[in-house]
Design an enzyme around this catalytic site. Structure first.
Site, mmCIF file in Angstrom:
data_model
loop_
_atom_site.group_PDB
_atom_site.id
_atom_site.type_symbol
_atom_site.label_atom_id
_atom_site.label_comp_id
_atom_site.label_asym_id
_atom_site.label_seq_id
_atom_site.Cartn_x
_atom_site.Cartn_y
_atom_site.Cartn_z
ATOM 1 N N GLY A 157 0.744 -1.109 0.061
ATOM 2 C CA GLY A 157 0.067 -0.100 -0.061
ATOM 3 C C GLY A 157 0.786 1.090 0.100
ATOM 4 O O GLY A 157 2.015 1.003 -0.466
ATOM 5 N N ARG A 239 2.093 -3.901 12.391
ATOM 6 C CA ARG A 239 1.505 -4.116 13.900
ATOM 7 C C ARG A 239 2.052 -5.262 14.394
ATOM 8 O O ARG A 239 2.466 -6.388 13.722
ATOM 9 C CB ARG A 239 -0.092 -4.509 13.689
ATOM 10 C CG ARG A 239 -0.882 -3.175 13.664
ATOM 11 C CD ARG A 239 -0.735 -2.253 14.889
ATOM 12 N NE ARG A 239 -1.723 -0.844 14.610
ATOM 13 C CZ ARG A 239 -1.176 0.150 14.023
ATOM 14 N NH1 ARG A 239 -0.100 0.298 13.797
ATOM 15 N NH2 ARG A 239 -2.194 1.267 14.138
ATOM 16 N N GLU A 268 1.495 -4.156 23.368
ATOM 17 C CA GLU A 268 2.247 -2.747 23.580
ATOM 18 C C GLU A 268 1.609 -2.196 24.899
ATOM 19 O O GLU A 268 0.259 -2.239 25.348
ATOM 20 C CB GLU A 268 1.913 -1.938 22.455
ATOM 21 C CG GLU A 268 2.539 -2.184 21.406
ATOM 22 C CD GLU A 268 2.459 -1.347 20.138
ATOM 23 O OE1 GLU A 268 1.979 -0.191 20.318
ATOM 24 O OE2 GLU A 268 2.902 -1.695 18.994
ATOM 25 N N HIS A 287 6.681 2.089 19.324
ATOM 26 C CA HIS A 287 5.709 2.632 18.358
ATOM 27 C C HIS A 287 5.605 4.298 17.963
ATOM 28 O O HIS A 287 4.910 4.900 18.213
ATOM 29 C CB HIS A 287 4.205 2.506 18.927
ATOM 30 C CG HIS A 287 3.337 2.239 17.811
ATOM 31 N ND1 HIS A 287 2.062 1.289 17.951
ATOM 32 C CD2 HIS A 287 3.030 2.802 16.746
ATOM 33 C CE1 HIS A 287 1.428 1.248 16.810
ATOM 34 N NE2 HIS A 287 1.928 2.339 16.100
HETATM 35 C C1 GLV Z 1 0.349 4.307 13.703
HETATM 36 O O1 GLV Z 1 0.605 3.024 13.830
HETATM 37 C C2 GLV Z 1 -1.051 4.560 12.975
HETATM 38 O O2 GLV Z 1 -1.644 3.416 12.648
HETATM 39 O O3 GLV Z 1 -1.110 5.794 12.561
#
Ligand code: GLV
Length: 329
Positions: A157, A239, A268, A287
């Site tokens: 993507g 993820r 997390e 993250h």
């Molecule tokens: C970050 O991980 C988002 O999904 O914006």
């Protein structure tokens, strides 16, 4: 007329907040830790709208709360795997998110992780800080070249494509696996479609760019690590749940693959006793792939645009559950 009530689960950049605050009665959660599920539920269901973060679990139970006044959710992220979108749709709640604006920033970070893991930058930094400066030597902290290597992208993507653009500057051979073929981009970016197995077997670097869903949960596990090259380096900015962490720890420990660098874990924050924390060939970031100041401001503006549109009864410009607008029609 009274103003709509908004619950915002984290402070967001002020410039965007300033556009929202004159129109609403608001509460911003200021604690270090996100609100508990109980507090989140109590406050959200007494509000007209919720500005949520990916750390807020908005599951079916959340949406099913009786007597709720909640009409709009605007999430401050592109990923919405923390939200049960069908439950939101069933309750006719549009869910906004922030796609597009974090693509390049996240791709920068994925590339940074790749370079850091390949060239052992974090390990070197850690040694220096611990007072271990090994005398310069031919085999000290030797790693792998990124230039000229084969990069396998799982998911092609926006972010996967942005990583491919960066890879061209490093003369990398880029393979991608995706639900669909992108013939136009294959030409433009010089990338080739490959099966998942081909990616696993041929890539020096494997970078994940897929959404987390029941189909992609633990997509990369024991069997997949078995197929990778011993010098393979796994990068995950998607993820944590896409990778089986137990299998990853075993693969890193046994030399099935060379290294991994991730921005996301499952759960997390990562558990204190995760075996991954003890491995020198593992980089773990908390993250932060989209965390540039400019991008976080852009995300905030979109989250506010979504909220304001919803409050004015307009369609959210970036809606993650567009089915909400055709429901019952
Ligand atoms: C970050 O991980 C988002 O999904 O914006």
């Amino acid at each position: 007329m009274s103003k709509p009530k908004i619950f915002i689960t984290r402070p967001i950049p002020q410039l965007a907040l300033d556009r929202l605050l004159p129109h609403v009665d608001y509460e911003i959660w200021q604690e270090q830790q996100p609100p508990s599920i109980e507090i989140l539920s109590k406050k959200a269901h007494a509000s007209d709208a919720l500005l949520s973060m990916l750390s807020d679990p908005l599951n079916a139970t959340f949406f099913d709360a009786p007597g709720s006044t909640l009409k709009i959710v605007s999430q401050f992220s592109v990923g919405v795997d923390n939200i049960d979108l069908s439950a939101a749709t069933n309750h006719e709640i549009p869910v906004g998110h922030t796609p597009g604006v974090l693509t390049e920033t996240t791709a920068d970070f994925a590339f940074g992780l790749m370079l850091a893991a390949a060239r052992r930058i974090v390990e070197g930094n850690n040694e220096v800080r611990q007072g271990i400066w090994r005398p310069w030597g031919p085999d000290v902290l030797t790693g792998y070249d990124v230039h000229g290597a084969t990069l396998g992208l799982i998911g092609f993507g926006r972010i996967g494509q942005a990583v491919a653009r960066r890879a061209a500057g490093f003369s990398m051979k880029v393979l991608y696996f995706d639900r669909s073929h992108h013939a136009d981009l294959e030409q433009e970016l010089g990338v080739a479609y490959a099966s998942l197995d081909q990616i696993l077997e041929q890539s020096d670097f494997i970078s994940l760019h897929i959404y987390l869903s029941p189909e992609t949960h633990h997509l990369i596990g024991k069997l997949e690590f078995e197929k990778m090259k011993p010098n393979a380096i796994l990068i995950n900015t998607a993820r944590g749940g896409v990778v089986d962490h137990q299998a990853l720890a075993v693969a890193l420990k046994n030399g099935k693959i060379a290294a991994a660098a991730v921005d996301v874990t499952e759960p997390e924050p990562i558990q204190n006793d995760s075996p991954l924390l003890d491995l020198p060939n593992m980089i773990i970031a908390p993250h932060i792939a989209s965390a540039s100041k400019a991008t976080r401001l852009r995300m905030a503006h979109i989250a506010v645009d979504n909220l304001l549109a919803g409050l004015e009864g307009r369609r959210l410009p970036f809606c993650a559950n567009p089915a909400v607008y055709t429901k019952g029609k």
